[in-house]
Design a protein around this motif. Sequence first.
Motif, PDB file in Angstrom:
ATOM      1  N   SER A   1       7.074 -16.959 -17.845  1.00  0.00           N
ATOM      2  CA  SER A   1       5.959 -17.872 -17.567  1.00  0.00           C
ATOM      3  C   SER A   1       5.411 -17.619 -16.169  1.00  0.00           C
ATOM      4  O   SER A   1       4.774 -18.477 -15.583  1.00  0.00           O
ATOM      5  N   TYR A   2       5.684 -16.445 -15.626  1.00  0.00           N
ATOM      6  CA  TYR A   2       5.290 -16.133 -14.249  1.00  0.00           C
ATOM      7  C   TYR A   2       4.945 -14.653 -14.192  1.00  0.00           C
ATOM      8  O   TYR A   2       5.291 -13.877 -15.086  1.00  0.00           O
ATOM      9  N   ASP A   3       4.274 -14.271 -13.117  1.00  0.00           N
ATOM     10  CA  ASP A   3       3.935 -12.849 -12.964  1.00  0.00           C
ATOM     11  C   ASP A   3       5.168 -12.038 -12.595  1.00  0.00           C
ATOM     12  O   ASP A   3       6.046 -12.507 -11.872  1.00  0.00           O
ATOM     13  N   THR A   4       5.202 -10.813 -13.073  1.00  0.00           N
ATOM     14  CA  THR A   4       6.251  -9.862 -12.694  1.00  0.00           C
ATOM     15  C   THR A   4       5.545  -8.591 -12.216  1.00  0.00           C
ATOM     16  O   THR A   4       4.319  -8.494 -12.260  1.00  0.00           O
ATOM     17  N   GLY A   5       6.325  -7.603 -11.799  1.00  0.00           N
ATOM     18  CA  GLY A   5       5.822  -6.242 -11.626  1.00  0.00           C
ATOM     19  C   GLY A   5       4.586  -6.091 -10.771  1.00  0.00           C
ATOM     20  O   GLY A   5       3.465  -6.045 -11.279  1.00  0.00           O
ATOM     21  N   GLU A   6       4.781  -5.978  -9.475  1.00  0.00           N
ATOM     22  CA  GLU A   6       3.623  -5.694  -8.621  1.00  0.00           C
ATOM     23  C   GLU A   6       3.038  -4.324  -8.949  1.00  0.00           C
ATOM     24  O   GLU A   6       3.761  -3.428  -9.380  1.00  0.00           O
ATOM     25  N   ILE A   7       1.779  -4.165  -8.649  1.00  0.00           N
ATOM     26  CA  ILE A   7       1.118  -2.865  -8.799  1.00  0.00           C
ATOM     27  C   ILE A   7       1.234  -2.155  -7.456  1.00  0.00           C
ATOM     28  O   ILE A   7       0.663  -2.597  -6.452  1.00  0.00           O
ATOM     29  N   PHE A   8       2.006  -1.092  -7.433  1.00  0.00           N
ATOM     30  CA  PHE A   8       2.206  -0.341  -6.185  1.00  0.00           C
ATOM     31  C   PHE A   8       1.198   0.792  -6.101  1.00  0.00           C
ATOM     32  O   PHE A   8       0.920   1.453  -7.086  1.00  0.00           O
ATOM     33  N   TRP A   9       0.703   1.018  -4.930  1.00  0.00           N
ATOM     34  CA  TRP A   9      -0.238   2.120  -4.721  1.00  0.00           C
ATOM     35  C   TRP A   9      -0.235   2.489  -3.239  1.00  0.00           C
ATOM     36  O   TRP A   9       0.272   1.730  -2.415  1.00  0.00           O
ATOM     37  N   GLY A  10      -0.807   3.636  -2.910  1.00  0.00           N
ATOM     38  CA  GLY A  10      -0.882   3.997  -1.500  1.00  0.00           C
ATOM     39  C   GLY A  10      -1.191   5.453  -1.283  1.00  0.00           C
ATOM     40  O   GLY A  10      -1.297   6.237  -2.227  1.00  0.00           O
ATOM     41  N   GLU A  11      -1.346   5.771  -0.044  1.00  0.00           N
ATOM     42  CA  GLU A  11      -1.705   7.119   0.428  1.00  0.00           C
ATOM     43  C   GLU A  11      -1.099   7.244   1.810  1.00  0.00           C
ATOM     44  O   GLU A  11      -0.967   6.247   2.517  1.00  0.00           O
ATOM     45  N   PRO A  12      -0.820   8.454   2.220  1.00  0.00           N
ATOM     46  CA  PRO A  12      -0.341   8.572   3.593  1.00  0.00           C
ATOM     47  C   PRO A  12      -1.431   8.180   4.600  1.00  0.00           C
ATOM     48  O   PRO A  12      -2.603   8.436   4.369  1.00  0.00           O
ATOM     49  N   GLY A  13      -0.977   7.540   5.711  1.00  0.00           N
ATOM     50  CA  GLY A  13      -1.917   7.312   6.812  1.00  0.00           C
ATOM     51  C   GLY A  13      -2.144   8.643   7.489  1.00  0.00           C
ATOM     52  O   GLY A  13      -1.299   9.486   7.416  1.00  0.00           O
ATOM     53  N   THR A  14      -3.256   8.859   8.125  1.00  0.00           N
ATOM     54  CA  THR A  14      -4.362   7.966   8.352  1.00  0.00           C
ATOM     55  C   THR A  14      -5.468   8.150   7.307  1.00  0.00           C
ATOM     56  O   THR A  14      -6.512   7.501   7.426  1.00  0.00           O
ATOM     57  N   ASN A  15      -5.196   8.957   6.293  1.00  0.00           N
ATOM     58  CA  ASN A  15      -6.225   9.174   5.268  1.00  0.00           C
ATOM     59  C   ASN A  15      -6.683   7.853   4.656  1.00  0.00           C
ATOM     60  O   ASN A  15      -7.866   7.632   4.437  1.00  0.00           O
ATOM     61  N   GLY A  16      -5.723   6.988   4.369  1.00  0.00           N
ATOM     62  CA  GLY A  16      -6.050   5.700   3.765  1.00  0.00           C
ATOM     63  C   GLY A  16      -6.960   4.871   4.655  1.00  0.00           C
ATOM     64  O   GLY A  16      -7.818   4.123   4.173  1.00  0.00           O
ATOM     65  N   GLN A  17      -6.779   4.991   5.972  1.00  0.00           N
ATOM     66  CA  GLN A  17      -7.597   4.207   6.901  1.00  0.00           C
ATOM     67  C   GLN A  17      -9.077   4.509   6.716  1.00  0.00           C
ATOM     68  O   GLN A  17      -9.913   3.634   6.934  1.00  0.00           O
ATOM     69  N   HIS A  18      -9.372   5.759   6.367  1.00  0.00           N
ATOM     70  CA  HIS A  18     -10.776   6.158   6.214  1.00  0.00           C
ATOM     71  C   HIS A  18     -11.236   6.013   4.775  1.00  0.00           C
ATOM     72  O   HIS A  18     -12.253   6.588   4.381  1.00  0.00           O
ATOM     73  N   ALA A  19     -10.452   5.303   3.984  1.00  0.00           N
ATOM     74  CA  ALA A  19     -10.818   5.172   2.577  1.00  0.00           C
ATOM     75  C   ALA A  19     -10.764   3.713   2.133  1.00  0.00           C
ATOM     76  O   ALA A  19     -11.789   3.073   1.990  1.00  0.00           O
ATOM     77  N   PHE A  20      -9.571   3.163   2.018  1.00  0.00           N
ATOM     78  CA  PHE A  20      -9.464   1.837   1.394  1.00  0.00           C
ATOM     79  C   PHE A  20      -9.014   0.719   2.322  1.00  0.00           C
ATOM     80  O   PHE A  20      -8.954  -0.431   1.918  1.00  0.00           O
TER      81      PHE A  20
END
Length: 543
Positions: free
Chosen positions: A369-388
Amino acid sequence: MAEDITTTDEWRALAAHAEKLRDAHLRDLFDADPERGERLAGEVADLHVDWSKNLVTDETLTLLAALARRARLTDRIAAMFSGAHINSTEDRAVLHTALRQPRGATLTVDGRDVVADVHAVLDRMAAFAERVRSGQWVGHTGERIRTVVNIGIGGSDLGPVMAYEALRAYRDAGITCRFVSNIDPTDVAEAIADLDPASTLFVVVSKTFTTQETLANARQARAWLLAGLGGDDSAVARHFVAVSTNEQRVRDFGIDPENMFGFWDWVGGRYSLPSAVGLSVMLAVGPDRFRELLAGYHEVDEHFRTTPVERNVPALLGLLNVWYTNFLGAQTHAVLPYSQYLNRFPAYLQQLTMESNGKSVTLDGRRVSYDTGEIFWGEPGTNGQHAFYQLIHQGTRLVPADFIGFSRPRHDLADMHDLFMSNFFAQTAALAFGRTAEQVAAEGAPAELVPHKVMPGNHPTTSIIAPELTPAVLGQLVALYEHIVFTEGSVWDINPFDQWGVELGKVMANQLAPLLTGAEADLSGLDSSTRALIARYRAQRHR
Ligand code: F6P
């Protein structure tokens, strides 16, 4: 029947506490407690973990620890480490932790000393790796092996490729690895196109040895090898080894069981890197480095097994994830390694976390009756900084993020590493504290731009810092996340160790394949969308 965790006093207390904390800001929490940054942090092996920039107070952590006790986390940990069949839907023990027990330890499960079995395989792997690395093992035409191609998918790919990338700097025998996983023929074709079959070794990794992608890729690799080496079948024995739990299937495929490295049904695919599944990594970095990796895992295992929840770092991080998912409404979780070597770590974690905890029924089969399982995602820094990162800073969603960084770089080029890590520290601080409208105005922004430039802050992050990315530290990091996943799964009362959800798609692909290859023509039994799509595909495919 187990209780529904949401009906417990501990859960309700957290829900009420979340309401109370709704207006709290990290700025105020830090102002009120000058020691917060040192206090809300801990060590596990070489990892310094700072959770002070999370949306929590001491009370939150106390309430989360109480929830863990209510969920019997300590008992569940003990059950896992003892070899109890906690993977109840498959009636299996869950013993990836036994893979990194030191030599001489004993653990008897279902009548066998599994640690002795583990070390027997490790010794065989090491002997084989040494022969390949020293050039004693040669290919069919007498050439030494220069390239290892790991063929596998899911846990039989993501662990090895992630670890190989992470430990590239430790390659010391002139062996490079490539990884083939996708059944898209492009993958195998591109991976082997420029290789010399005479100096190529294929490591076919599949727990079941029934996986469509892996067998199809392995068949192509074998055909390519034989074509390149004159068609003599005996070449296969010098250029193919297998890693599997299924000796009969390995034999059926044509690989001599002499050249097979085994593991056990109590190792889940996504937990299998420290088993023989890591053979490609061992070939590249050597048995000693591989053992350091295992020792790193073991240190964190011991911490998780023996430390009370209040100071148990993986347990606390797992509980923080529960806090965000179930009480603050987060849907996703970013993993942001500030290390190019960890470029495949987020992808690896996606299988570990999402195949494990993407479940919606409890251990006894009730719909949660509750949420499970987070959605994991990512990229190495600093590439992510210039994207998302923009979305994390100024968007509307709550995205807890883990920052992973190292004090010492492998390549110390001018001041680049210091610049790199300045970004790590700047981002975590900017996410936490932001910039108020007053600050933005005081910096001279025109009034109409102030709302656009305000940085709300209050975005939670956990910082994980280690001295250097060594094999041991890599093992520690992986074990940390494995136990985070276990903690979440325990609170959610789900089984993190099965993956029934991936089966239906596999069955249906096998049913549809004859309609695409032309072996069958009749599309009439299909739903109207699938029918139209396949008709179009066929028309375009055979133009
Ligand atoms: O389809 C999911 C899965 O079963 C994963 O759990 C596993 O890691 C992967 O397929 C590969 O399986 P195998 O090692 O048996 O080829």
